[in-house]
Scaffold this active site. Structure first.
Site, PDB file in Angstrom:
ATOM      1  N   GLU A 232       0.836  -1.205   0.000  1.00  0.00           N
ATOM      2  CA  GLU A 232       0.000   0.000   0.000  1.00  0.00           C
ATOM      3  C   GLU A 232       0.871   1.256   0.000  1.00  0.00           C
ATOM      4  O   GLU A 232       0.567   2.245  -0.675  1.00  0.00           O
ATOM      5  CB  GLU A 232      -0.922  -0.013   1.221  1.00  0.00           C
ATOM      6  CG  GLU A 232      -2.199   0.764   1.033  1.00  0.00           C
ATOM      7  CD  GLU A 232      -3.230   0.401   2.095  1.00  0.00           C
ATOM      8  OE1 GLU A 232      -4.242  -0.207   1.728  1.00  0.00           O
ATOM      9  OE2 GLU A 232      -3.020   0.714   3.277  1.00  0.00           O
TER      10      GLU A 232
ATOM     11  N   GLU B 204       2.177   1.737  -3.402  1.00  0.00           N
ATOM     12  CA  GLU B 204       1.100   2.235  -4.270  1.00  0.00           C
ATOM     13  C   GLU B 204       0.874   3.734  -4.038  1.00  0.00           C
ATOM     14  O   GLU B 204       0.719   4.505  -4.992  1.00  0.00           O
ATOM     15  CB  GLU B 204      -0.191   1.447  -3.986  1.00  0.00           C
ATOM     16  CG  GLU B 204      -1.349   1.839  -4.890  1.00  0.00           C
ATOM     17  CD  GLU B 204      -2.644   1.129  -4.540  1.00  0.00           C
ATOM     18  OE1 GLU B 204      -2.672   0.299  -3.602  1.00  0.00           O
ATOM     19  OE2 GLU B 204      -3.656   1.424  -5.223  1.00  0.00           O
TER      20      GLU B 204
ATOM     21  N   CYS C  83      -8.352  -2.236   3.834  1.00  0.00           N
ATOM     22  CA  CYS C  83      -8.265  -3.449   4.673  1.00  0.00           C
ATOM     23  C   CYS C  83      -9.603  -3.895   5.238  1.00  0.00           C
ATOM     24  O   CYS C  83      -9.745  -5.033   5.653  1.00  0.00           O
ATOM     25  CB  CYS C  83      -7.381  -3.239   5.890  1.00  0.00           C
ATOM     26  SG  CYS C  83      -6.115  -2.066   5.731  1.00  0.00           S
TER      27      CYS C  83
ATOM     28  N   SER D  16      -7.270   1.946  -2.531  1.00  0.00           N
ATOM     29  CA  SER D  16      -6.066   1.153  -2.795  1.00  0.00           C
ATOM     30  C   SER D  16      -6.495  -0.180  -3.403  1.00  0.00           C
ATOM     31  O   SER D  16      -7.501  -0.777  -2.992  1.00  0.00           O
ATOM     32  CB  SER D  16      -5.320   0.898  -1.485  1.00  0.00           C
ATOM     33  OG  SER D  16      -4.416  -0.163  -1.649  1.00  0.00           O
TER      34      SER D  16
ATOM     35  N   LYS E 155     -15.832 -10.235   7.030  1.00  0.00           N
ATOM     36  CA  LYS E 155     -14.752 -11.074   6.481  1.00  0.00           C
ATOM     37  C   LYS E 155     -15.309 -12.386   5.945  1.00  0.00           C
ATOM     38  O   LYS E 155     -14.716 -13.003   5.058  1.00  0.00           O
ATOM     39  CB  LYS E 155     -13.712 -11.362   7.559  1.00  0.00           C
ATOM     40  CG  LYS E 155     -12.900 -10.152   7.959  1.00  0.00           C
ATOM     41  CD  LYS E 155     -11.752  -9.911   6.995  1.00  0.00           C
ATOM     42  CE  LYS E 155     -10.946  -8.700   7.399  1.00  0.00           C
ATOM     43  NZ  LYS E 155     -10.101  -8.212   6.315  1.00  0.00           N
TER      44      LYS E 155
ATOM     45  N   GLU F 285     -16.278 -11.414   2.578  1.00  0.00           N
ATOM     46  CA  GLU F 285     -15.117 -11.086   1.744  1.00  0.00           C
ATOM     47  C   GLU F 285     -14.450 -12.333   1.174  1.00  0.00           C
ATOM     48  O   GLU F 285     -14.081 -12.377   0.000  1.00  0.00           O
ATOM     49  CB  GLU F 285     -14.090 -10.308   2.584  1.00  0.00           C
ATOM     50  CG  GLU F 285     -12.863  -9.875   1.798  1.00  0.00           C
ATOM     51  CD  GLU F 285     -11.776  -9.271   2.683  1.00  0.00           C
ATOM     52  OE1 GLU F 285     -11.514  -9.814   3.771  1.00  0.00           O
ATOM     53  OE2 GLU F 285     -11.189  -8.261   2.280  1.00  0.00           O
TER      54      GLU F 285
ATOM     55  N   GLU G  11     -13.500 -12.361  -6.610  1.00  0.00           N
ATOM     56  CA  GLU G  11     -12.124 -11.886  -6.861  1.00  0.00           C
ATOM     57  C   GLU G  11     -11.095 -12.570  -5.970  1.00  0.00           C
ATOM     58  O   GLU G  11      -9.893 -12.373  -6.168  1.00  0.00           O
ATOM     59  CB  GLU G  11     -12.026 -10.368  -6.595  1.00  0.00           C
ATOM     60  CG  GLU G  11     -12.994  -9.510  -7.369  1.00  0.00           C
ATOM     61  CD  GLU G  11     -14.340  -9.353  -6.698  1.00  0.00           C
ATOM     62  OE1 GLU G  11     -15.193  -8.685  -7.289  1.00  0.00           O
ATOM     63  OE2 GLU G  11     -14.575  -9.900  -5.605  1.00  0.00           O
TER      64      GLU G  11
ATOM     65  N   CYS H   7     -10.910  -2.430  14.164  1.00  0.00           N
ATOM     66  CA  CYS H   7     -11.183  -3.867  14.302  1.00  0.00           C
ATOM     67  C   CYS H   7     -11.377  -4.296  15.751  1.00  0.00           C
ATOM     68  O   CYS H   7     -12.079  -5.271  16.012  1.00  0.00           O
ATOM     69  CB  CYS H   7     -10.041  -4.673  13.703  1.00  0.00           C
ATOM     70  SG  CYS H   7      -9.759  -4.285  11.984  1.00  0.00           S
TER      71      CYS H   7
END
Ligand code: FES
Length: 591
Positions: free
Chosen positions: A279, A282, A306, A326, A365, A368, A373, A522
């Protein structure tokens, strides 16, 4: 201004505007509550907190009644006790009596209240009509048969997350908490963050169970089962075993996972360090395109990626910002992609026999890991996600005496990490970790160990800012000489909304923005032990910083396991292979 009142014969002085409930707590009087939850508005609907106030014609709900000068409150008179008991009995009469087989058995606030009030029988018949259980999403289950209409889920979804998926539908006895037009959750605008499940007092909303498939994988001798644990787990898991919030149990957690039967105990902190490298690279590349190449197409500010609940929110509410996010996968998904490629290759394992289990503070999550992808290893990169609560349950099912376990360390190489990865657990942490690395790479100078924290972006303020001016840059980054990088940090989606709208309106002069879906980051995730209040969040955050400060390595770029993975497998940061495995793209899912 302060007022003085009397509660159960004790005088107490509190600020104007304090509720009777909070004033009572200051003198050690605990009035029962159910619909009230700290941090969101109380609907005052459950009537479990009724008290007698001298001069009032009826009993008053303590959670929404403000104190006044000279007020005399009695909390445990017969009429107050009887009224509160009746409120609970009426709820129980409308609630399935299957407590022994309920996910909240032993951790249910309604059950606790019934026990505290000595209720052993219910005088009213059960007349409720069965409502189909909504299991439509991979993250959450909604069983409205168990809903007691406390509306905590509605408040947190609207006030904290600003999403507004849930609302009361119909009226009176017909009232049910549901989505906009009664559609299943998978069809509704919902980010699957699980904040509703975190505040539900009963078994009406909870995470979808992944314990059984994990047991099946552990029991299968043909499978090599590896586990990763998110940075936020170690500061909260102890609460499942009676520890005070803020107790760090990293070593015991690792020992428990080995005893449960995982073949390797790794760490999402490893891929959090990797995220900083990818990151950070980037971000620097976007800055170079903007400042040197004068590329008008480069999207700044760049947002972190994230938090899957944040990604879901951005895709559904702000798809016009997709280019600003990102392209880095979350640390969970980077780990999964590497486990089935890099680790498989190193160990000579067939990736089809590797099962990757994640322990995450977050219900999103679970969604996710099932995204189309997230199969870049050629397999589903992460197979199962357990919440912190589910890991606590798994350890209990295994009959492990958690508190008497010795401290053990994670396996290498994917268990090696730095203090920068620890602080991914809380709001401001990803940004601080990124700044530690970006500063040292750009200037070539080492930050003093005692001066690593970026104080303006710490704490629980909803939207925080900081800036950093680069001086003495090394030749490669000389274009940044004298440039002031402006960063922002938001947590909780109502704050994310504010910063997104500023960017869309062209009113945000930031270069980099961290967004975490859940309040506190989190450590306040929807899968963390209940209850998660601001006090609990602060205790967990303090624990995370202590963990970071006690580490010999505190910057992601000094992690030798990260250097090794680039050398042996990935090549360059943001290089071809890194892009193939560690980066992703997003979808416009605006309804
Ligand atoms: Fe006060 Fe529900 S807790 S009315």
């Amino acid at each position: 201004m302060a007022v003085t009142l009397t509660i159960d014969r004790q005088k107490v002085t509190v600020p104007v505007g304090t509720t009777v409930l909070d004033a009572a707590r200051q003198v050690g009087v605990v009035i029962p509550t159910l619909c009230h939850f700290p941090g969101v508005s109380s609907p005052g609907s459950c009537r479990v907190c009724l008290v007698e106030i001298q001069g009032a014609r009826t009993l008053q709900p303590a959670c929404v009644t403000a104190v006044s000068e000279g007020m005399v409150v009695r909390t445990s008179t017969k009429s107050a006790r009887d009224a509160r008991r009746l409120s609970v009995e009426l709820m129980l009469a409308n609630h399935p009596w299957d407590c022994n087989a309920c996910v909240r058995n032993g951790q249910c606030e309604l059950q606790d209240l019934a026990q505290e009030m000595g209720i052993t029988e219910v005088r009213f018949p059960y007349t409720r009509e069965e409502i189909p259980v909504d299991r439509s999403t991979p993250a959450l289950v909604r069983d409205m048969n168990k809903c007691i209409l406390c509306r905590r889920c509605v408040a947190v979804c609207q006030e904290i997350q600003g999403v507004g998926t849930l609302a009361p539908r119909a009226r009176g006895f017909e009232t049910v908490i549901g989505t906009g037009s009664g559609e299943e959750l998978a069809e509704a605008v919902c980010v699957q963050c699980g904040q509703c499940a975190a505040v539900c007092p009963v078994g009406a909303i909870y995470e979808k169970d992944s314990i059984e498939p994990v047991w099946a994988a552990l029991d299968d001798p043909t499978k090599h089962v590896v586990v990763q644990t998110a940075p936020a787990i170690r500061a909260a898991l102890g609460e499942c075993f009676g520890c005070e919030p803020g107790t760090v149990v990293t070593g015991k957690m690792v020992a428990a996972l080995r005893r449960v039967g995982f073949d390797r105990v790794f760490d999402t902190n490893f891929s959090a360090d990797l995220t900083i490298i990818e990151e950070g690279t980037e971000l620097l590349s976007r800055l170079k395109k903007a400042l040197v190449d004068k590329d008008p197409g480069v999207a700044l500010p760049m947002f972190t990626s994230c938090s899957p609940g944040w990604i879901n929110y951005m895709e559904q509410f702000y798809p016009e910002l997709i280019r600003n996010i990102s392209t880095c996968k979350s640390p969970q998904q980077m780990f999964g992609a590497l486990a089935k490629t890099y680790y498989a290759q190193r160990e000579g394992l067939d990736p089809k026999n590797i099962v990757v289990v994640s322990v995450m503070p977050c219900t999103a999550k679970k969604f996710e890991c099932l995204r189309d992808e997230m199969n870049d290893s050629g397999y589903q990169d992460v197979d199962y996600v357990l919440t912190t609560r589910e890991l606590g349950q798994l350890i209990k099912e295994a009959g492990i005496d958690f508190l008497s376990l010795p401290d053990e360390e994670q396996d290498t190489p994917m268990g090696m990490s730095t203090g920068a990865a620890d602080i991914f657990a809380n709001t401001g942490g990803v940004m601080e970790a990124a700044l530690r690395t970006v500063y040292e790479i750009v200037t070539g100078r080492e930050l003093p160990t005692g001066n690593l924290h970026v104080v303006p972006i710490q704490g629980l303020d909803g939207l925080k800012e900081a800036s950093l001016t680069f001086t003495g840059c090394v030749p490669e980054w000389s274009f940044l000489e004298g440039v002031t990088a402006r960063v922002a940090v938001a947590h909780g989606l109502s704050n994310a909304h504010k910063v997104c709208q500023m960017v869309v309106d062209g009113k945000a002069q930031y270069h980099f923005i961290e967004v975490m879906c859940c309040p506190g980051g989190c450590i306040g995730g929807g899968g963390q032990p209940r209850p998660t209040t601001d006090e609990v969040r602060k205790a967990r955050i303090r624990a995370v910083y202590r963990e970071d400060e006690g580490r010999p390595m505190r910057k992601s770029h000094v992690n030798p396991a990260i250097t090794q993975v680039y050398k042996e497998f990935l090549g360059e940061p943001n290089g071809h292979k890194a892009h193939e495995l560690l980066h992703t793209h997003y979808q416009d899912r605006k309804a």
